[in-house]
Write an enzyme that holds these catalytic residues in place. Structure first.
Site, PDB file in Angstrom:
ATOM      1  N   ASP A  18       0.827  -1.205   0.000  1.00 35.74           N
ATOM      2  CA  ASP A  18       0.000   0.000   0.000  1.00 35.74           C
ATOM      3  C   ASP A  18       0.867   1.264   0.000  1.00 35.74           C
ATOM      4  O   ASP A  18       1.955   1.283   0.571  1.00 35.74           O
ATOM      5  CB  ASP A  18      -0.903  -0.010   1.242  1.00 35.74           C
ATOM      6  N   HIS A  35       2.467   3.254  -9.106  1.00 40.19           N
ATOM      7  CA  HIS A  35       2.370   1.800  -9.332  1.00 40.19           C
ATOM      8  C   HIS A  35       3.620   1.292 -10.057  1.00 40.19           C
ATOM      9  O   HIS A  35       4.123   0.212  -9.772  1.00 40.19           O
ATOM     10  CB  HIS A  35       1.120   1.461 -10.137  1.00 40.19           C
ATOM     11  N   LEU A 129      11.983 -20.403  -4.709  1.00 40.52           N
ATOM     12  CA  LEU A 129      11.038 -19.470  -4.051  1.00 40.52           C
ATOM     13  C   LEU A 129       9.718 -19.501  -4.809  1.00 40.52           C
ATOM     14  O   LEU A 129       9.693 -19.386  -6.036  1.00 40.52           O
ATOM     15  CB  LEU A 129      11.617 -18.042  -4.070  1.00 40.52           C
TER      16      LEU A 129
HETATM   17  C1  FPP Z   1      -2.036   0.039  -3.392  1.00 39.73           C
HETATM   18  O1  FPP Z   1      -1.558   1.372  -3.323  1.00 39.73           O
HETATM   19  C2  FPP Z   1      -1.438  -0.663  -4.527  1.00 39.73           C
HETATM   20  C3  FPP Z   1      -2.124  -1.277  -5.539  1.00 39.73           C
HETATM   21  C4  FPP Z   1      -3.594  -1.332  -5.599  1.00 39.73           C
HETATM   22  C5  FPP Z   1      -1.429  -1.899  -6.671  1.00 39.73           C
HETATM   23  C6  FPP Z   1      -0.229  -2.738  -6.322  1.00 39.73           C
HETATM   24  C7  FPP Z   1       0.519  -2.947  -7.567  1.00 39.73           C
HETATM   25  C8  FPP Z   1       1.846  -2.868  -7.679  1.00 39.73           C
HETATM   26  C9  FPP Z   1       2.755  -2.657  -6.526  1.00 39.73           C
HETATM   27  C10 FPP Z   1       2.414  -2.982  -9.033  1.00 39.73           C
HETATM   28  C11 FPP Z   1       3.398  -4.075  -9.223  1.00 39.73           C
HETATM   29  C12 FPP Z   1       2.893  -5.425  -9.001  1.00 39.73           C
HETATM   30  C13 FPP Z   1       3.305  -6.497  -9.705  1.00 39.73           C
HETATM   31  C14 FPP Z   1       2.943  -7.855  -9.202  1.00 39.73           C
HETATM   32  C15 FPP Z   1       4.094  -6.408 -10.954  1.00 39.73           C
HETATM   33  P1  FPP Z   1      -2.599   2.568  -3.405  1.00 39.73           P
HETATM   34  O2  FPP Z   1      -2.768   2.926  -4.851  1.00 39.73           O
HETATM   35  O3  FPP Z   1      -3.862   2.187  -2.700  1.00 39.73           O
HETATM   36  O4  FPP Z   1      -1.846   3.706  -2.646  1.00 39.73           O
HETATM   37  P2  FPP Z   1      -2.512   4.856  -1.750  1.00 39.73           P
HETATM   38  O5  FPP Z   1      -3.095   4.193  -0.545  1.00 39.73           O
HETATM   39  O6  FPP Z   1      -1.338   5.723  -1.403  1.00 39.73           O
HETATM   40  O7  FPP Z   1      -3.526   5.570  -2.609  1.00 39.73           O
END
Ligand code: FPP
Length: 246
Positions: A18, A35, A129
């Site tokens: 997050d 992201h 892994l």
């Molecule tokens: C939450 O942060 C994150 C996500 C919903 C997406 C997670 C995806 C990645 C880390 C991309 C890479 C993944 C792979 C497997 C290649 P948020 O957008 O909710 O952040 P915020 O709380 O600050 O708004």
């Protein structure tokens, strides 16, 4: 590594990644920029798990609820998954990583589903892994799909309803074949499970950090593992019972 040292390393780590949006906002950039930076943090953590000897890593990449985000953000995330699958799978394979996708994969379009399937097939023989990517995943969805499988077994006459217990239902939960979840990490400052591995989290140690996901590096994972190693896991027993048993 001695048995005592091995016990200090969690066998199975799960992470709610997050904070990408806030990380991007602080830089006056779109959420998709965060992201993308998050993808680099995924590489860091995979490398750290390989080095530490973690057996399984499960990442929450896209929740059942994330479909409700703005269309352009969902599209950007799908594009990112495709690019990551195109670019990273071969390198992960070279490191002995076995990839698995868990969640309602039927929610994705056919080309992306095929890429996910190809990555799983290609890396199926690896044992160093296990990396699980949870996509369109929800802990409640998981419990429902396991319950449906149990109901279907009852309907086929292979199982009696009164024989359904935790062990029986547990065999149909995602990741049932892997070591139990030892360490559950959430970055980004919120102290919530957010419908991630609800069943599997039952005896996991929880670790919450304010670090935003794109800033989470190998040193951050080391810190989480050190914190885990200091905990006493009692599984419902008393501290004295644990001391006598070890
Ligand atoms: C939450 O942060 C994150 C996500 C919903 C997406 C997670 C995806 C990645 C880390 C991309 C890479 C993944 C792979 C497997 C290649 P948020 O957008 O909710 O952040 P915020 O709380 O600050 O708004």
């Amino acid at each position: 590594m001695s048995g005592a040292e091995a016990a200090q390393v969690p066998r199975h780590v799960a992470i709610v990644m997050d904070g990408n949006g806030r990380w991007a906002k602080a830089r006056h950039r779109p959420r998709s920029f965060g992201h993308n930076a998050g993808r680099k943090a995924v590489r860091e953590v995979v490398e750290a798990c390989l080095r530490e000897g973690v057996q399984a890593l499960t990442l929450f990449a896209f929740s059942s609820e994330n479909w409700q985000r703005p269309q352009d953000e969902v599209g950007a995330l799908m594009g990112l998954f495709v690019r990551a699958l195109d670019k990273e799978v071969e390198e992960l394979h070279g490191h002995g990583v076995r990839l698995r996708f868990i969640g309602d994969l039927s929610a994705f379009d056919e080309p992306l589903r095929q890429l996910m399937q190809a990555a799983m097939t290609h890396t199926a023989g690896n044992t160093r892994l296990q990396v699980n990517i949870a996509v369109s995943y929800g802990g409640r969805w998981d419990i429902v799909q396991a319950s449906r499988q149990a109901a279907a077994a009852v309907a086929r006459g292979e199982l009696r309803a009164e024989d359904i217990d935790e062990t029986c239902l547990g065999q149909w939960m995602s990741l049932a074949d892997l070591p139990p979840l030892d360490l559950f990490i959430r970055t980004g400052g919120e102290c919530r499970i957010s419908n991630f591995l609800l069943w599997q989290v039952a005896y996991a140690e929880l670790y919450f950090t304010d670090t935003l996901w794109p800033d989470f590096d190998q040193a951050c994972l080391r810190q989480a593992i050190e914190d885990y190693a200091r905990r006493e896991r009692r599984y419902g027993r008393t501290g004295e019972q644990v001391a006598t048993a070890s």
